[in-house]
Design an enzyme around this catalytic site. Structure first.
Site, PDB file in Angstrom:
ATOM      1  N   ALA A   1       0.828  -1.214   0.000  1.00 17.42           N
ATOM      2  CA  ALA A   1       0.000   0.000   0.000  1.00 17.42           C
ATOM      3  C   ALA A   1       0.856   1.255   0.000  1.00 17.42           C
ATOM      4  CB  ALA A   1      -0.927   0.001   1.205  1.00 17.42           C
TER       5      ALA A   1
ATOM      6  N   ALA B   1      -3.611   8.041  12.894  1.00 19.57           N
ATOM      7  CA  ALA B   1      -3.592   6.679  12.354  1.00 19.57           C
ATOM      8  C   ALA B   1      -2.374   6.440  11.477  1.00 19.57           C
ATOM      9  CB  ALA B   1      -4.864   6.401  11.561  1.00 19.57           C
TER      10      ALA B   1
ATOM     11  N   HIS C   1       0.677  -1.854  15.292  1.00 18.66           N
ATOM     12  CA  HIS C   1       0.234  -0.513  14.921  1.00 18.66           C
ATOM     13  C   HIS C   1      -0.812  -0.010  15.914  1.00 18.66           C
ATOM     14  CE1 HIS C   1      -0.735   2.362  11.400  1.00 18.66           C
ATOM     15  NE2 HIS C   1      -1.447   2.768  12.424  1.00 18.66           N
TER      16      HIS C   1
ATOM     17  N   ARG D   1       8.252  -5.326  10.965  1.00 17.33           N
ATOM     18  CA  ARG D   1       8.980  -4.066  10.940  1.00 17.33           C
ATOM     19  C   ARG D   1       8.961  -3.355  12.295  1.00 17.33           C
ATOM     20  NH1 ARG D   1       5.450  -2.376   5.732  1.00 17.33           N
ATOM     21  NH2 ARG D   1       6.551  -3.603   4.165  1.00 17.33           N
TER      22      ARG D   1
ATOM     23  N   ASP E   1       7.201   3.274   1.511  1.00 16.63           N
ATOM     24  CA  ASP E   1       6.713   4.642   1.708  1.00 16.63           C
ATOM     25  C   ASP E   1       6.595   5.018   3.180  1.00 16.63           C
ATOM     26  OD1 ASP E   1       3.252   4.454   2.136  1.00 16.63           O
ATOM     27  OD2 ASP E   1       4.458   2.701   1.717  1.00 16.63           O
TER      28      ASP E   1
END
Length: 269
Positions: free
Chosen positions: A12, A44, A55, A160, A186
């Site tokens: 994404a 977010a 997350h 990650r 990204d």
């Protein structure tokens, strides 16, 4: 061999889903649905690139979110509450990813040219396997088929910013040296993943999380607004340690020429 053997690509915001919209909006929706608790899109996005359970945990630890959570519930977010938000998140995310599975403009021809030259295309994501399966099927219908994909919940060591997903690609693709791999992402955790794996890293500034705008939203901005957001995105990814920063994955071929030249001179990431 003194040239790039493989690209390890995020999904994404890097290959599909211009602006990395699908995961961000679903985090907002999951918090609201699970506990009638509001988070902003900006909040977010802060841990974007991490595994989705991690997350949510990181969101709960943000000062702004933690303060409001404690005011609403009387204490910091618990593991059980994270689990509930995650379980709420999963079906919402699975339904959303297919909607934004088309490759970003200009990306697919570049990938296909590289594959035709023998460059292997690995991939990894902050999405868990059950979401990735949906996304892989949908993206394949648009013509994107990486040579390998690993999801955030498939490795015992974790995801990650650790190097494990990137290194799993090295293993499965039978790459001779991590020095000949390029991690493209990204998000800051994704850049750190590549650095921790010993790879060249390339940050994608405009089409992903660093700017966080859909293509339509981006086109609607003034030239001044676009310039400011571009500068901020480049600074964010460069500060994370990216060796190169580009607007889009579609722009990566000149970077690969430079990396190949540096490899030929004996340089390492």
């Amino acid at each position: 061999m003194k040239q790039v053997e493989a690209l390890i690509l995020d999904w994404a915001g890097t290959v599909v889903d211009y602006g990395s919209i699908a995961p961000t909006t679903i985090f907002v929706e999951a918090f609201k649905s699970a506990y009638d608790f509001d988070i902003t899109l900006e909040e977010a996005r802060i841990p974007m690139g991490m595994g989705k359970w991690d997350h949510i945990e990181s969101l709960g630890k943000l000062d702004s979110v933690n303060r409001r959570w404690c005011e609403q519930f009387g204490s910091a977010m618990t593991t059980e509450q994270i689990d509930h938000i995650y379980q709420t998140f999963m079906p919402l995310q699975k339904a959303k990813v297919a909607e934004r599975s088309a490759p970003i403009e200009g990306v697919l021809p570049v990938i296909q040219r590289l594959q035709a030259k023998g460059v292997k295309i690995g991939s990894c994501s902050g999405y868990p396997r059950e979401v990735m399966t949906e996304l892989e099927i949908a993206a394949a219908e648009h013509g994107y088929r990486p040579d390998y994909c690993v999801a955030s919940d498939e490795l015992t060591a974790g995801s990650r910013p650790g190097p494990w997903m990137a290194l799993e690609n090295v293993n499965k693709l039978a790459i001779n040296s991590v020095n000949h791999c390029v991690k493209v992402d990204d998000s800051v955790p994704g850049i750190l993943e590549g650095l921790n794996a010993g790879m060249w890293t390339v940050g994608v500034a405009l089409t992903g999380n660093a700017v966080g705008k859909s293509e339509e939203e981006w086109q609607a901005l003034s030239a001044s607004e676009q310039s400011n957001l571009t500068r901020e995105a480049y600074a964010q990814l460069s500060s994370a340690g990216a060796h190169f920063v580009i607007n889009s994955l579609a722009d990566i071929e000149p970077v690969l020429f430079e990396i190949n030249a540096r490899l030929a001179r004996g340089e390492r990431p």
